[in-house]
Write a protein that holds these residues in place. Structure first.
Motif, mmCIF file in Angstrom:
data_model
loop_
_atom_site.group_PDB
_atom_site.id
_atom_site.type_symbol
_atom_site.label_atom_id
_atom_site.label_comp_id
_atom_site.label_asym_id
_atom_site.label_seq_id
_atom_site.Cartn_x
_atom_site.Cartn_y
_atom_site.Cartn_z
ATOM 1 N N ARG A 297 0.594 -1.176 0.206
ATOM 2 C CA ARG A 297 -0.310 -0.041 -0.118
ATOM 3 C C ARG A 297 1.146 1.432 0.099
ATOM 4 O O ARG A 297 1.160 2.407 -0.800
ATOM 5 N N PHE A 298 1.971 1.594 0.396
ATOM 6 C CA PHE A 298 2.336 2.679 1.221
ATOM 7 C C PHE A 298 3.208 2.532 -0.807
ATOM 8 O O PHE A 298 3.472 3.947 -1.133
ATOM 9 N N LYS A 299 4.263 1.528 -1.346
ATOM 10 C CA LYS A 299 4.228 1.843 -2.410
ATOM 11 C C LYS A 299 3.617 2.278 -3.618
ATOM 12 O O LYS A 299 3.880 2.855 -4.305
ATOM 13 N N ASN A 300 2.087 1.786 -3.189
ATOM 14 C CA ASN A 300 1.416 2.417 -4.170
ATOM 15 C C ASN A 300 0.253 3.171 -4.382
ATOM 16 O O ASN A 300 -0.098 4.014 -4.080
ATOM 17 N N GLY A 301 0.532 3.620 -3.037
ATOM 18 C CA GLY A 301 -0.262 4.673 -2.104
ATOM 19 C C GLY A 301 -1.785 4.047 -1.950
ATOM 20 O O GLY A 301 -2.024 5.545 -3.110
ATOM 21 N N ILE A 302 -1.673 3.111 -1.962
ATOM 22 C CA ILE A 302 -3.140 3.382 -1.887
ATOM 23 C C ILE A 302 -3.093 3.185 -0.126
ATOM 24 O O ILE A 302 -3.029 3.462 0.366
ATOM 25 N N PRO A 303 -5.196 3.922 -0.366
ATOM 26 C CA PRO A 303 -5.199 4.574 1.021
ATOM 27 C C PRO A 303 -5.183 3.190 2.069
ATOM 28 O O PRO A 303 -5.595 2.073 2.031
ATOM 29 N N LEU A 304 -4.865 3.336 3.670
ATOM 30 C CA LEU A 304 -5.515 2.522 4.225
ATOM 31 C C LEU A 304 -6.476 1.849 4.856
ATOM 32 O O LEU A 304 -7.154 2.868 5.324
ATOM 33 N N ALA A 305 -6.535 0.638 5.009
ATOM 34 C CA ALA A 305 -7.641 -0.072 6.248
ATOM 35 C C ALA A 305 -7.806 0.513 7.521
ATOM 36 O O ALA A 305 -6.247 0.594 7.893
ATOM 37 N N SER A 306 -8.484 0.424 8.204
ATOM 38 C CA SER A 306 -8.895 1.124 10.028
ATOM 39 C C SER A 306 -8.502 -0.271 10.438
ATOM 40 O O SER A 306 -9.634 -1.092 10.634
ATOM 41 N N TYR A 307 -7.727 0.015 11.883
ATOM 42 C CA TYR A 307 -7.822 -1.303 12.594
ATOM 43 C C TYR A 307 -9.077 -0.840 14.033
ATOM 44 O O TYR A 307 -9.694 -0.045 13.972
ATOM 45 N N ASP A 308 -9.680 -2.217 14.444
ATOM 46 C CA ASP A 308 -11.039 -2.127 14.869
ATOM 47 C C ASP A 308 -9.438 -2.766 16.711
ATOM 48 O O ASP A 308 -9.681 -3.363 16.522
ATOM 49 N N ARG A 309 -10.142 -2.053 17.678
ATOM 50 C CA ARG A 309 -9.515 -1.923 18.914
ATOM 51 C C ARG A 309 -9.953 -3.513 19.789
ATOM 52 O O ARG A 309 -9.165 -4.114 20.603
ATOM 53 N N GLU A 310 -10.827 -3.445 19.220
ATOM 54 C CA GLU A 310 -11.365 -4.246 19.869
ATOM 55 C C GLU A 310 -10.826 -6.135 19.824
ATOM 56 O O GLU A 310 -11.597 -6.230 20.706
ATOM 57 N N THR A 311 -10.366 -5.717 18.632
ATOM 58 C CA THR A 311 -9.695 -6.845 18.346
ATOM 59 C C THR A 311 -8.089 -7.415 18.592
ATOM 60 O O THR A 311 -7.678 -8.355 18.522
ATOM 61 N N PHE A 312 -8.100 -6.193 19.117
ATOM 62 C CA PHE A 312 -5.753 -6.328 19.412
ATOM 63 C C PHE A 312 -6.270 -7.643 20.344
ATOM 64 O O PHE A 312 -4.868 -8.257 19.731
ATOM 65 N N TYR A 313 -6.557 -7.581 21.161
ATOM 66 C CA TYR A 313 -6.076 -8.817 22.029
ATOM 67 C C TYR A 313 -7.054 -9.542 22.561
ATOM 68 O O TYR A 313 -8.352 -9.779 22.715
ATOM 69 N N GLY A 314 -6.271 -10.989 22.117
ATOM 70 C CA GLY A 314 -7.285 -12.190 22.211
ATOM 71 C C GLY A 314 -8.210 -12.837 21.707
ATOM 72 O O GLY A 314 -7.794 -11.754 20.682
ATOM 73 N N GLY A 315 -8.673 -14.022 21.889
ATOM 74 C CA GLY A 315 -10.001 -13.823 20.608
ATOM 75 C C GLY A 315 -9.345 -14.890 19.456
ATOM 76 O O GLY A 315 -8.593 -15.889 19.994
ATOM 77 N N ASN A 316 -9.792 -15.181 18.313
ATOM 78 C CA ASN A 316 -9.429 -16.255 17.380
ATOM 79 C C ASN A 316 -8.845 -15.382 16.651
ATOM 80 O O ASN A 316 -8.284 -13.755 16.438
ATOM 81 N N GLU A 317 -9.363 -16.204 14.979
ATOM 82 C CA GLU A 317 -8.543 -14.697 13.273
ATOM 83 C C GLU A 317 -9.510 -13.770 13.383
ATOM 84 O O GLU A 317 -8.879 -12.722 12.643
ATOM 85 N N LYS A 318 -10.279 -13.705 13.850
ATOM 86 C CA LYS A 318 -11.384 -12.333 13.487
ATOM 87 C C LYS A 318 -10.387 -10.831 13.906
ATOM 88 O O LYS A 318 -9.790 -11.069 15.460
ATOM 89 N N GLY A 319 -10.338 -10.190 13.479
ATOM 90 C CA GLY A 319 -9.214 -9.560 13.825
ATOM 91 C C GLY A 319 -8.110 -8.935 14.098
ATOM 92 O O GLY A 319 -7.449 -8.379 14.542
ATOM 93 N N TYR A 320 -7.710 -10.713 13.613
ATOM 94 C CA TYR A 320 -6.077 -10.801 13.365
ATOM 95 C C TYR A 320 -5.470 -11.256 11.619
ATOM 96 O O TYR A 320 -4.486 -10.557 11.702
#
Ligand SMILES: Cc1cc2nc3c(=O)[nH]c(=O)nc-3n(C[C@H](O)[C@H](O)[C@H](O)COP(=O)(O)O)c2cc1C
Length: 373
Positions: A338-361
């Protein structure tokens, strides 16, 4: 013209220790607490790191616990059992398959812990016994840390041996090097800063004494790896986990001078404009890098509140050689693309930073054109 061609950008190759890197975008250590059994890296983690690996790119693992007393976040992986080493082998193989270089961040939480995370429900350990109420993550979720006791001098020596052992195991696991976690109020930081170190033995008091543990642990890591495959992370003036020092400018300047003696691959800094994972002063200059660039002689990686423009700026000014992107890398597995091609970034979801499963990972989307690149 000549000046322009010399301009350093995120895509200017760089030598880090013994490694020739293709770009300067770093995946910093990010604790995600995805292990489910025995603190063993699992297939989700293999996928997560593989997604973020690029040819000639540099990755540092999440904080990886060096021994049984080092836990403060249930689900964070370890590197002290054969099963954990076997799990990490799959991670390193997947990253190498993509041409990436991966270091293991060696981690001990010190006082940031809870009896339920300690062997036999013992009191957590730390540099000194000073009450605080920072949150730790147990099987029951986030709770305040429990009071800790101060380590005996002989126990400090034993911990250095545990770091040595962890460094050996990291080699067995196929890593390319090791980074010491010396930031964010964990064990090494608790010894460095006088707000948490009230010791009266050879590990407390003067700055020389307070850096002693850091230096001894790094010597143990260098003994295993050689200095060109060892780095350290520091968080000068960071206040996360109730940290404070009476003279942080002097302390971290002195620490950087002492690090020069070890000729490490790099110093990785967390700017104090970030408190844990929250911006406290957006826009503030990268003061830690600016200060220590004048002292530390090897490569420096800056982290904390960077976007592409701020990263290009610090590289151009020469205050850092590489830049780490934490939260952006969580949400953008293809961040380098994305940086190389000037593509806008997706936003992160704080709720899934820690623990859980593949969701948000591992389920953050790759940009649609990525596969064709
Ligand atoms: C979810 C999360 C977990 C983190 N875990 C660690 C860790 O294990 N070790 C560490 O040194 N820093 C850790 N950090 C700090 C990041 O490495 C990074 O320095 C911080 O997020 C600031 O960078 P950013 O503004 O690009 O996100 C963590 C940050 C986040 C958001």
């Amino acid at each position: 013209m000549e000046n322009q061609s010399k301009k350093v950008t995120l895509f200017t190759p760089v030598k880090l220790g013994k490694f020739e890197l293709a770009h300067r975008i770093v995946l910093p250590p990010l604790t995600r607490m995805r292990t489910v059994n025995g603190f063993i890296p699992n297939d989700w983690m293999v996928e997560y790191y593989s997604q973020r690996a690029t040819k000639g790119g540099f990755l540092v693992t999440e904080g990886t616990v060096i021994n049984e007393t080092g836990h403060g976040y249930y689900g964070a992986p370890g590197i002290y059992t054969d099963e954990q080493v076997a799990g990490w082998k799959k991670v390193t193989a997947a990253v190498h398959e993509k041409g990436g270089i991966i270091f293991n961040q060696l981690f001990h939480v010190g006082r940031q812990s809870h009896r339920s995370l300690q062997p036999n429900g013992a009191e957590p350990i730390g540099a000194s016994a000073i009450p605080h109420e920072d949150l730790v993550f147990t099987q029951q979720g986030w709770v305040p840390a429990e009071p800790n006791r101060a380590l005996e001098t002989a126990e400090v020596k034993a911990l250095v041996k545990d770091y040595h052992q962890a460094a050996l195991r990291a080699m067995e696991a196929g890593f390319d090097g090791v980074e010491l976690h010396g930031a964010n109020g964990y064990l090494i930081d608790q010894f460095l800063q006088d707000g948490t170190n009230h010791r009266t033995d050879a590990y407390g008091g003067s700055m020389e004494n307070r850096v002693r543990l850091m230096i001894e642990v790094l010597e143990a890591m260098v003994d295993v790896w050689g200095s060109d495959a060892v780095g350290i992370r520091l968080g000068p003036s960071g206040t996360f986990n109730s940290m404070s020092d009476s003279d942080p400018i002097a302390l971290f300047g002195y620490a950087a001078e002492r690090l020069n003696e070890l000729d490490l691959a790099y110093l990785h800094l967390i700017e104090p404009r970030i408190n844990g994972n929250i911006e406290i002063a957006d826009g503030l200059e990268p003061v830690a890098s600016m200060h220590l660039r004048g002292i530390f002689k090897n490569k420096m990686i800056a982290a904390g509140g960077f976007d592409q423009a701020k990263a290009e700026d610090i590289l151009e000014k020469g205050y850092a050689d590489m830049v780490a992107f934490g939260r952006h890398f969580i949400a953008n597995p293809d961040l380098v693309f994305r940086f190389k091609n000037g593509i806008p970034l997706a936003s992160y979801d704080r709720e899934t930073f820690y623990g859980g499963n593949e969701k948000g990972y591992t389920d953050y989307a790759f940009y649609e054109a990525y596969a064709d690149a």
